[in-house]
Design an enzyme around this catalytic site. Structure first.
Site, short mmCIF file in Angstrom:
data_model
loop_
_atom_site.label_atom_id
_atom_site.label_comp_id
_atom_site.label_asym_id
_atom_site.label_seq_id
_atom_site.Cartn_x
_atom_site.Cartn_y
_atom_site.Cartn_z
N LYS A 66 26.45 0.13 -2.49
CA LYS A 66 27.31 -0.85 -1.84
C LYS A 66 26.74 -1.30 -0.50
O LYS A 66 25.75 -0.76 0.01
CB LYS A 66 28.72 -0.29 -1.67
CG LYS A 66 29.50 -0.19 -2.98
CD LYS A 66 30.94 0.23 -2.76
CE LYS A 66 31.73 0.23 -4.07
NZ LYS A 66 33.14 0.67 -3.88
N ARG A 112 31.12 8.42 -8.25
CA ARG A 112 30.94 7.31 -9.19
C ARG A 112 29.61 6.63 -8.89
O ARG A 112 29.38 6.19 -7.76
CB ARG A 112 32.11 6.33 -9.03
CG ARG A 112 32.11 5.15 -10.01
CD ARG A 112 33.37 4.32 -9.79
NE ARG A 112 33.46 3.19 -10.71
CZ ARG A 112 32.96 1.98 -10.48
NH1 ARG A 112 32.34 1.73 -9.34
NH2 ARG A 112 33.10 1.01 -11.36
#
Length: 273
Positions: free
Chosen positions: A219, A253
């Site tokens: 991210k 994740r």
């Protein structure tokens, strides 16, 4: 001990990996790469073979600037993939959705966890979780998507912990077992990179009476902290995940299962055995 339908997860003994399977055309990381049944199945099996404990199937992108699919549009995509994948190998599957309609279909067709990034307590979703006794990942977003960072008067850690406490209370009142819950601090959702950095740096300050999931794979905050472009964020992702595991994360994740699995396996051997 967490228990979702026919699956259970003993926390504190290892760090569980949730492998990401995007069947969207517009994911920020691999949009369009796995949006056929054959390519999705191949990636699904690869991630399981590489050590994923759960596969998280997503039909809707939540990247900055994304366009929401309707519940019917998302459901049609999930219907194309979920039964097909589950029929090939009955592994623990999570479905990434905030639509109760999609969630109910998912738990009736192989999914054991609903990964809900809505950031709100939806009574319809809560009733599905209660009725089917599936897992529920509840994410802090402050009701905002990743395109609109918010300001937090008392700081991001107190805001996230207050949200977790509120969600736990609402789940208890809705007759949902706490053994069905996983909380996600929501990296990139309603936060800027400074907020995300504070969460990563102070992960041990998050409430841990409910198991925690970290979802920071490649991210923006990884690029912010390392200066790396998207294609080079794996290394920073692994570093962040190792730190979070040391500070109490139970679930991680990731897009890249093999590399994270090998790193976290060593961390577990040193920290949790």
């Amino acid at each position: 001990m967490l228990k979702f339908l026919n699956y259970s997860f003993e926390t504190g003994k290892k760090t569980y990996l949730m492998g990401i399977l995007n069947v969207t055309t517009d994911s920020f990381f691999d949009g369009g790469k796995y949006n056929s049944q054959e390519s999705a199945l191949s990636h699904y099996m690869d991630m399981l073979n590489e050590g994923a404990d759960i596969i998280d199937i997503g039909a809707q992108s939540t990247r900055p600037g994304h366009k929401h699919l309707t519940s019917d549009e998302e459901l049609n995509i999930i219907k194309e993939y979920l039964p097909y994948l589950y029929d090939k190998k009955k592994a623990p599957i999570s479905v990434d959705t905030f639509y109760p309609q999609v969630a109910e279909y998912a738990v009736n067709n192989g999914a054991c966890i609903i990964n809900d990034v809505s950031g709100v307590f939806n009574p319809e979703m809560a009733e599905i979780v209660r009725k089917y006794k599936c897992g529920w990942v509840i994410t802090h977003t402050a009701g905002s998507d990743s395109s609109h960072p918010l300001k937090y008067k008392d700081g991001i850690i107190p805001a996230v912990n207050e949200f977790f406490d509120e969600m736990k209370e609402k789940c208890v009142n809705a007759d949902i077992s706490l053994n069905q819950l996983i909380f996600d601090p929501g990296i990139g959702f309603g936060k800027d990179c400074n907020d995300d950095s504070i969460i990563l740096k102070n992960f041990e300050l998050l409430n841990k009476d409910i198991p925690l999931l970290l979802a920071c794979s490649s991210k923006r905050v990884i690029g912010y902290l390392t200066g790396a472009e998207l294609e080079d964020r794996l290394y920073g992702t692994i570093a962040a995940n190792l730190l979070a595991s040391e500070k109490g994360a139970d679930f991680i994740r990731v897009h890249n299962v093999k590399e994270n699995k090998l790193a976290l396996k060593l961390a577990d051997a040193l920290l949790r055995s």
